[in-house]
Design a protein around this motif. Structure first.
Motif, PDB file in Angstrom:
ATOM      1  N   THR A  63      32.946  40.736  13.519  1.00 54.95           N
ATOM      2  CA  THR A  63      32.525  41.846  14.374  1.00 54.95           C
ATOM      3  C   THR A  63      31.045  41.702  14.701  1.00 54.95           C
ATOM      4  OG1 THR A  63      31.899  43.251  12.485  1.00 54.95           O
ATOM      5  CG2 THR A  63      34.184  43.399  13.259  1.00 54.95           C
ATOM      6  N   PRO A  64      30.614  42.351  15.781  1.00 54.30           N
ATOM      7  CA  PRO A  64      29.174  42.380  16.063  1.00 54.30           C
ATOM      8  C   PRO A  64      28.430  43.046  14.909  1.00 54.30           C
ATOM      9  CG  PRO A  64      30.430  43.116  17.962  1.00 54.30           C
ATOM     10  CD  PRO A  64      31.403  43.027  16.827  1.00 54.30           C
ATOM     11  N   ARG A  65      27.239  42.591  14.652  1.00 57.93           N
ATOM     12  CA  ARG A  65      26.456  43.137  13.559  1.00 57.93           C
ATOM     13  C   ARG A  65      26.052  44.579  13.872  1.00 57.93           C
ATOM     14  NH1 ARG A  65      20.748  40.689  11.168  1.00 57.93           N
ATOM     15  NH2 ARG A  65      20.515  42.184   9.434  1.00 57.93           N
ATOM     16  N   VAL A  66      26.299  45.467  12.913  1.00 57.95           N
ATOM     17  CA  VAL A  66      25.933  46.868  13.063  1.00 57.95           C
ATOM     18  C   VAL A  66      24.688  47.127  12.223  1.00 57.95           C
ATOM     19  CG1 VAL A  66      26.645  49.261  12.737  1.00 57.95           C
ATOM     20  CG2 VAL A  66      28.322  47.537  13.445  1.00 57.95           C
ATOM     21  N   THR A  67      23.638  47.580  12.853  1.00 60.45           N
ATOM     22  CA  THR A  67      22.382  47.836  12.152  1.00 60.45           C
ATOM     23  C   THR A  67      22.169  49.334  11.994  1.00 60.45           C
ATOM     24  OG1 THR A  67      21.176  47.778  14.252  1.00 60.45           O
ATOM     25  CG2 THR A  67      21.367  45.712  13.024  1.00 60.45           C
ATOM     26  N   ASP A  68      21.194  49.686  11.171  1.00 61.91           N
ATOM     27  CA  ASP A  68      20.818  51.093  10.961  1.00 61.91           C
ATOM     28  C   ASP A  68      22.011  51.937  10.518  1.00 61.91           C
ATOM     29  OD1 ASP A  68      18.213  50.476  11.810  1.00 61.91           O
ATOM     30  OD2 ASP A  68      18.755  50.832  13.907  1.00 61.91           O
ATOM     31  N   ARG A  83      30.210  51.509  18.732  1.00 60.10           N
ATOM     32  CA  ARG A  83      29.587  51.235  17.436  1.00 60.10           C
ATOM     33  C   ARG A  83      30.490  51.706  16.305  1.00 60.10           C
ATOM     34  NH1 ARG A  83      26.178  53.910  13.853  1.00 60.10           N
ATOM     35  NH2 ARG A  83      24.595  52.592  12.827  1.00 60.10           N
ATOM     36  N   ALA A  84      31.052  52.892  16.461  1.00 60.59           N
ATOM     37  CA  ALA A  84      31.945  53.425  15.437  1.00 60.59           C
ATOM     38  C   ALA A  84      33.201  52.565  15.287  1.00 60.59           C
ATOM     39  CB  ALA A  84      32.333  54.866  15.780  1.00 60.59           C
ATOM     40  N   PHE A  85      33.699  52.040  16.417  1.00 63.57           N
ATOM     41  CA  PHE A  85      34.875  51.165  16.348  1.00 63.57           C
ATOM     42  C   PHE A  85      34.566  49.912  15.553  1.00 63.57           C
ATOM     43  CE2 PHE A  85      37.110  47.443  18.060  1.00 63.57           C
ATOM     44  CZ  PHE A  85      38.414  47.795  17.721  1.00 63.57           C
ATOM     45  N   TRP A  86      33.410  49.298  15.783  1.00 62.91           N
ATOM     46  CA  TRP A  86      33.057  48.076  15.050  1.00 62.91           C
ATOM     47  C   TRP A  86      32.914  48.360  13.560  1.00 62.91           C
ATOM     48  CZ3 TRP A  86      34.683  44.551  17.824  1.00 62.91           C
ATOM     49  CH2 TRP A  86      34.367  44.400  19.178  1.00 62.91           C
ATOM     50  N   ILE A  87      32.391  49.523  13.231  1.00 59.15           N
ATOM     51  CA  ILE A  87      32.275  49.890  11.813  1.00 59.15           C
ATOM     52  C   ILE A  87      33.655  50.021  11.183  1.00 59.15           C
ATOM     53  CG2 ILE A  87      31.555  51.720  10.227  1.00 59.15           C
ATOM     54  CD1 ILE A  87      29.191  52.257  12.116  1.00 59.15           C
ATOM     55  N   ALA A  88      34.569  50.676  11.897  1.00 60.56           N
ATOM     56  CA  ALA A  88      35.929  50.837  11.389  1.00 60.56           C
ATOM     57  C   ALA A  88      36.611  49.480  11.242  1.00 60.56           C
ATOM     58  CB  ALA A  88      36.732  51.735  12.326  1.00 60.56           C
ATOM     59  N   LEU A  89      36.432  48.606  12.223  1.00 54.88           N
ATOM     60  CA  LEU A  89      37.041  47.275  12.175  1.00 54.88           C
ATOM     61  C   LEU A  89      36.467  46.470  11.017  1.00 54.88           C
ATOM     62  CD1 LEU A  89      39.047  45.503  13.855  1.00 54.88           C
ATOM     63  CD2 LEU A  89      37.029  44.508  14.943  1.00 54.88           C
ATOM     64  N   GLN A  90      35.181  46.616  10.801  1.00 58.22           N
ATOM     65  CA  GLN A  90      34.509  45.900   9.723  1.00 58.22           C
ATOM     66  C   GLN A  90      34.998  46.377   8.359  1.00 58.22           C
ATOM     67  OE1 GLN A  90      30.085  46.427   9.117  1.00 58.22           O
ATOM     68  NE2 GLN A  90      30.046  44.408  10.069  1.00 58.22           N
ATOM     69  N   GLN A 130      24.090  54.571   8.667  1.00 57.59           N
ATOM     70  CA  GLN A 130      23.827  55.868   8.063  1.00 57.59           C
ATOM     71  C   GLN A 130      24.922  56.207   7.055  1.00 57.59           C
ATOM     72  OE1 GLN A 130      20.936  57.435   8.846  1.00 57.59           O
ATOM     73  NE2 GLN A 130      20.535  55.678  10.201  1.00 57.59           N
ATOM     74  N   ALA A 131      24.635  57.148   6.168  1.00 53.68           N
ATOM     75  CA  ALA A 131      25.566  57.472   5.084  1.00 53.68           C
ATOM     76  C   ALA A 131      26.925  57.935   5.596  1.00 53.68           C
ATOM     77  CB  ALA A 131      24.945  58.539   4.178  1.00 53.68           C
ATOM     78  N   ASP A 132      26.935  58.634   6.727  1.00 54.16           N
ATOM     79  CA  ASP A 132      28.190  59.192   7.229  1.00 54.16           C
ATOM     80  C   ASP A 132      28.821  58.365   8.338  1.00 54.16           C
ATOM     81  OD1 ASP A 132      26.280  59.691   9.108  1.00 54.16           O
ATOM     82  OD2 ASP A 132      26.882  61.774   9.490  1.00 54.16           O
ATOM     83  N   ASP A 133      28.291  57.170   8.602  1.00 53.51           N
ATOM     84  CA  ASP A 133      28.810  56.352   9.700  1.00 53.51           C
ATOM     85  C   ASP A 133      30.267  55.962   9.486  1.00 53.51           C
ATOM     86  OD1 ASP A 133      26.667  56.415  11.370  1.00 53.51           O
ATOM     87  OD2 ASP A 133      25.856  54.457  10.815  1.00 53.51           O
ATOM     88  N   LEU A 134      30.613  55.586   8.257  1.00 57.56           N
ATOM     89  CA  LEU A 134      31.980  55.158   7.987  1.00 57.56           C
ATOM     90  C   LEU A 134      32.960  56.297   8.205  1.00 57.56           C
ATOM     91  CD1 LEU A 134      33.962  53.022   7.142  1.00 57.56           C
ATOM     92  CD2 LEU A 134      33.469  53.571   4.739  1.00 57.56           C
ATOM     93  N   ALA A 135      32.605  57.478   7.738  1.00 57.51           N
ATOM     94  CA  ALA A 135      33.481  58.638   7.924  1.00 57.51           C
ATOM     95  C   ALA A 135      33.647  58.959   9.402  1.00 57.51           C
ATOM     96  CB  ALA A 135      32.919  59.845   7.178  1.00 57.51           C
ATOM     97  N   ARG A 136      32.554  58.873  10.167  1.00 59.10           N
ATOM     98  CA  ARG A 136      32.629  59.158  11.594  1.00 59.10           C
ATOM     99  C   ARG A 136      33.458  58.113  12.340  1.00 59.10           C
ATOM    100  NH1 ARG A 136      29.022  62.974  13.425  1.00 59.10           N
ATOM    101  NH2 ARG A 136      27.448  63.672  11.928  1.00 59.10           N
ATOM    102  N   SER A 137      33.518  56.918  11.782  1.00 54.04           N
ATOM    103  CA  SER A 137      34.284  55.848  12.435  1.00 54.04           C
ATOM    104  C   SER A 137      35.783  55.975  12.180  1.00 54.04           C
ATOM    105  CB  SER A 137      33.807  54.479  11.935  1.00 54.04           C
ATOM    106  OG  SER A 137      34.265  54.222  10.618  1.00 54.04           O
ATOM    107  N   ALA A 138      36.174  56.872  11.278  1.00 55.97           N
ATOM    108  CA  ALA A 138      37.580  56.974  10.881  1.00 55.97           C
ATOM    109  C   ALA A 138      38.506  57.294  12.049  1.00 55.97           C
ATOM    110  CB  ALA A 138      37.745  58.027   9.787  1.00 55.97           C
ATOM    111  N   ILE A 139      37.992  57.955  13.067  1.00 58.71           N
ATOM    112  CA  ILE A 139      38.841  58.286  14.210  1.00 58.71           C
ATOM    113  C   ILE A 139      39.343  57.026  14.902  1.00 58.71           C
ATOM    114  CG2 ILE A 139      36.932  58.410  15.862  1.00 58.71           C
ATOM    115  CD1 ILE A 139      40.151  60.575  15.692  1.00 58.71           C
ATOM    116  N   TRP A 140      38.680  55.904  14.653  1.00 58.29           N
ATOM    117  CA  TRP A 140      39.103  54.631  15.237  1.00 58.29           C
ATOM    118  C   TRP A 140      40.108  53.884  14.359  1.00 58.29           C
ATOM    119  CZ3 TRP A 140      38.454  53.421  20.113  1.00 58.29           C
ATOM    120  CH2 TRP A 140      37.358  53.923  20.819  1.00 58.29           C
TER     121      TRP A 140
END
Length: 242
Positions: A18-23, A4-11, A25-35
């Motif tokens: 990319t597959p649709r990411v639902t729900d 999920r985090a990878f798709w957010i980073a790719l998006q 959260q405010a910190d999702d993008l930051a958490r996806s940074a590792i990708w």
């Protein structure tokens, strides 16, 4: 590290479907940074494919195809950051507050136009030089690794520099650990040693860029990260073209 985090980073970093990411959260993008480095690898694979498709048409045609693909895949996201930073650096006169203020201006000034134009020209020339300086397999490997190294650099800069304003840089610093950053660095270094040693220059370029932001501004913004990606990619292309 989840899919999920990878798709957010790719998006965030590309315009790829990319597959649709639902729900969200405010910190999702930051958490996806590792990708981010993994997204760089995905971008690089597509660029290598484009180069392979057009390599029979001549180095300049292939270079133009790769460059156009590069801009389309990333949505010119980092070029926009480079232009904003160029305008801000031209007008901030040593005042970080003024730098942040100019970054907020949606209009592109003369500094932005010149910086983006030179960046596009530099990439075009250097990409065209790659097949002349390297074997086909090696030049493809270079195109794969260079975007990954550049996005690895954003993790280093975010972790080492203070944010000049609230945003992605501040959030990434709290979400990505040094062991994760070191792990990506080691993985990319091993990949570079297997075929494209000039890209190891990233281990010098990234700290130098971070030092520059610290010396010039005392911190960093999201636009600075975008500009850093563009500068890192161009310098690594130059190293490989030599």
């Amino acid at each position: 590290m989840s899919a999920r985090a990878f798709w957010i980073a790719l998006q965030f970093l590309t315009r790829l479907p990319t597959p649709r990411v639902t729900d969200m959260q405010a910190d999702d993008l930051a958490r996806s940074a590792i990708w981010f480095p993994a997204v760089g690898l995905a971008i690089g694979v597509l660029l290598a494919v484009i180069m392979r498709i057009f390599q029979g048409s001549g180095s300049w045609v292939a270079a133009l195809a790769v460059l156009v693909g590069w801009v389309i895949i990333t949505g010119a996201l980092h070029l926009d950051g480079l232009g904003d930073v160029a305008d801000a650096l031209g007008a901030f006169h040593g005042k970080p507050d003024r730098f942040v203020q100019v970054l907020g201006d949606p209009h592109a000034g003369s500094f932005a136009v010149v910086a983006i134009g030179l960046q596009i020209l530099a990439k075009l020339v250097l990409i065209a030089q790659l097949p002349l300086a390297m074997a086909p397999w090696t030049s493809s490997w270079a195109l794969i690794l260079i975007p990954a190294w550049a996005r690895w650099g954003t993790l280093v800069c975010s972790k080492t520099l203070l944010p000049l304003k609230p945003g992605l840089g501040a959030s990434v610093a709290n979400s990505v650990s040094w062991p994760m950053i070191a792990g990506w660095g080691a993985l990319l270094a091993i990949a570079a040693l297997l075929g494209v040693r000039p890209t190891l220059l990233a281990l010098i370029v990234v700290p130098v860029i971070a030092f520059y932001w610290q010396w010039r501004l005392g911190g960093i913004t999201g636009d600075c990260l975008g500009a850093s990606i563009e500068v890192t990619e161009t310098l690594l292309l130059f190293a490989c073209a030599l």
